[in-house]
Scaffold this motif. Structure first.
Motif, short mmCIF file in Angstrom:
data_model
loop_
_atom_site.label_atom_id
_atom_site.label_comp_id
_atom_site.label_asym_id
_atom_site.label_seq_id
_atom_site.Cartn_x
_atom_site.Cartn_y
_atom_site.Cartn_z
N THR A 111 42.58 13.28 53.12
CA THR A 111 43.03 14.17 51.75
C THR A 111 41.46 14.40 51.11
O THR A 111 41.10 15.48 51.07
CB THR A 111 44.10 13.60 51.09
OG1 THR A 111 43.67 12.11 50.84
CG2 THR A 111 45.40 13.44 51.59
N THR A 112 40.93 13.34 50.41
CA THR A 112 39.84 13.37 49.62
C THR A 112 38.69 12.58 50.34
O THR A 112 37.84 12.33 49.57
CB THR A 112 40.10 13.10 48.33
OG1 THR A 112 40.50 11.88 47.92
CG2 THR A 112 41.19 14.08 47.57
N GLU A 113 39.20 11.94 51.30
CA GLU A 113 38.24 10.89 51.86
C GLU A 113 36.68 11.44 52.22
O GLU A 113 35.88 11.13 52.41
CB GLU A 113 38.81 10.12 52.89
CG GLU A 113 39.91 9.22 52.72
CD GLU A 113 41.15 9.83 52.62
OE1 GLU A 113 42.07 9.37 52.35
OE2 GLU A 113 41.08 11.16 52.91
N ILE A 114 36.95 12.94 52.88
CA ILE A 114 35.74 13.75 53.43
C ILE A 114 35.66 14.89 52.67
O ILE A 114 36.57 15.64 52.26
CB ILE A 114 36.13 14.05 54.91
CG1 ILE A 114 36.24 12.76 55.88
CG2 ILE A 114 34.93 14.77 55.36
CD1 ILE A 114 36.45 13.14 57.08
N PRO A 115 34.38 15.28 52.18
CA PRO A 115 34.11 16.32 51.14
C PRO A 115 34.71 17.75 52.03
O PRO A 115 34.64 17.70 53.18
CB PRO A 115 32.93 16.48 50.81
CG PRO A 115 32.37 15.12 50.91
CD PRO A 115 33.26 14.51 52.20
N LEU A 116 35.49 19.00 51.42
CA LEU A 116 35.65 19.90 51.98
C LEU A 116 34.77 20.58 52.61
O LEU A 116 34.94 21.23 53.72
CB LEU A 116 36.29 20.77 51.05
CG LEU A 116 37.79 20.39 50.03
CD1 LEU A 116 38.00 21.41 49.10
CD2 LEU A 116 38.77 20.32 51.14
N ASP A 117 33.39 20.53 52.24
CA ASP A 117 32.16 21.28 52.91
C ASP A 117 31.75 20.51 54.14
O ASP A 117 30.81 20.99 54.69
CB ASP A 117 31.31 21.90 51.83
CG ASP A 117 30.89 20.56 51.05
OD1 ASP A 117 31.09 19.33 51.46
OD2 ASP A 117 29.84 20.78 50.29
N ASP A 118 32.10 19.41 54.28
CA ASP A 118 31.92 18.54 55.32
C ASP A 118 32.65 19.16 56.68
O ASP A 118 33.72 19.12 56.66
CB ASP A 118 32.12 17.04 55.22
CG ASP A 118 31.57 16.08 56.21
OD1 ASP A 118 31.57 16.53 57.43
OD2 ASP A 118 30.98 15.14 55.82
N PRO A 119 31.70 19.39 57.75
CA PRO A 119 32.40 19.86 59.11
C PRO A 119 33.27 18.99 59.56
O PRO A 119 34.13 19.54 60.08
CB PRO A 119 31.03 20.04 59.93
CG PRO A 119 29.91 20.36 59.13
CD PRO A 119 30.15 19.44 57.84
N ARG A 120 33.36 17.73 59.11
CA ARG A 120 34.20 16.78 59.87
C ARG A 120 35.61 17.09 59.20
O ARG A 120 36.61 16.62 59.94
CB ARG A 120 33.75 15.30 59.41
CG ARG A 120 32.64 14.83 60.21
CD ARG A 120 32.24 13.61 59.98
NE ARG A 120 32.21 13.40 58.29
CZ ARG A 120 32.14 12.33 57.50
NH1 ARG A 120 32.33 11.12 58.16
NH2 ARG A 120 31.72 12.46 56.35
N TYR A 121 35.82 17.55 57.92
CA TYR A 121 36.94 17.85 57.42
C TYR A 121 37.74 18.78 58.18
O TYR A 121 38.98 18.44 58.49
CB TYR A 121 36.77 18.16 56.04
CG TYR A 121 37.92 18.35 55.12
CD1 TYR A 121 38.71 17.35 54.38
CD2 TYR A 121 38.51 19.61 55.19
CE1 TYR A 121 39.76 17.60 53.70
CE2 TYR A 121 39.61 19.98 54.47
CZ TYR A 121 40.32 18.94 53.57
OH TYR A 121 41.49 18.96 52.87
N ALA A 122 37.00 19.98 58.34
CA ALA A 122 37.77 20.88 59.13
C ALA A 122 38.04 20.55 60.53
O ALA A 122 39.24 20.75 61.03
CB ALA A 122 36.96 22.06 59.30
N ALA A 123 37.26 19.82 61.06
CA ALA A 123 37.45 19.25 62.34
C ALA A 123 38.73 18.23 62.65
O ALA A 123 39.40 18.54 63.46
CB ALA A 123 36.34 18.77 63.19
N THR A 124 38.80 17.37 61.65
CA THR A 124 39.75 16.55 61.68
C THR A 124 41.24 17.21 61.40
O THR A 124 41.93 16.57 62.21
CB THR A 124 39.58 15.39 60.52
OG1 THR A 124 38.23 14.80 60.85
CG2 THR A 124 40.52 14.40 60.50
#
Length: 240
Positions: A69-82
């Motif tokens: 949810t908020t554990e990874i910043p929105l602009d971190d590529p890992r967020y979109a990939a996850t």
């Protein structure tokens, strides 16, 4: 698509009260053999809470727990990939049910096509199985009803913006419109307050619209915005 395939229904539940659901939504929810809904891991989920007491005794539930949810910043590529992998897994399960001839109701807070997670399932499912959308009252409509004032008058232009925009862009959009709805506030509250002030306007924050905890306050008096929060700037346009 197979002629024998079941249908995946994205059902808008409205802003949070079961009596604000449409007749069609109510019928589908009560008759569903399979229901699915998003939730934060470890929580019951708002969509599931809304339909408590409405489900048939033999219903099969498929809770879809967000991996982040908020554990990874929105602009971190890992967020979109996850999230992409998560939505693909959910869609695979629902597609298998539909291809096996089962209808599935996916519960969606507000309206399924308005800042909702269901749209990510829709894009993955619609090429393969029938998908139908039941619109719901969006949270912003419940918010301006709770505020006790019309959101637009006459020729007012209404803008809907997420508080995740860069602060300067958010301030520009606030200044350039007559009436405004701001979604996705959360940790962006201070940014929003500064942007509203920079635009020379005032706003109210509606928390938990149409829910028992509903509260309306001036935005500049708020220090924390719960997840279910919407900011409003009311229009003041032409009137007879």
């Amino acid at each position: 698509m197979s002629a024998a395939a079941g249908t995946v229904h994205g059902v808008g539940l409205g802003p949070g009260s079961a009596d604000l659901m449409s007749v069609r939504a109510d019928r589908l929810v009560r008759g569903a053999r399979h229901i699915a809904y998003f939730r934060k891991a470890g929580k019951a989920g708002q969509a599931r809470r809304i339909v408590e007491g409405m489900l048939r005794a033999d219903v099969v539930e498929f809770p879809m727990d967000y991996p982040v949810t908020t554990e990874i910043p929105l602009d971190d590529p890992r967020y979109a990939a996850t999230l992409a992998a998560f939505y693909e897994d959910c869609a695979t399960h629902l597609r298998a049910l539909a291809q096996g001839g089962e209808d599935v109701v996916v519960l969606a807070e507000g309206d399924p096509f308005f800042y909702g997670s269901f749209m990510h399932l829709h894009t993955r499912l619609s090429p393969h199985v029938p998908v139908r959308v039941v619109p719901g009252i969006p949270g912003m409509a419940a918010a301006w009803a709770a505020s006790g004032e019309p959101i637009t008058w006459g020729d007012d232009v209404l803008t809907v913006a997420p508080a995740t925009l860069p602060e300067a862009e958010l301030a520009r959009r606030i200044a350039d419109t007559d009436a405004l709805v701001v979604m996705k506030i959360g940790q962006n509250l201070d940014r929003l307050k500064r942007a509203v002030a920079a635009a020379g306007k005032t706003a109210v924050l509606v928390e938990y619209a149409a829910m028992p905890e509903q509260r309306v306050r001036p935005l500049d008096a708020v220090e924390r915005a719960p997840y279910f929060s919407i900011a409003l700037i009311h229009g003041a346009g032409r009137r007879p």
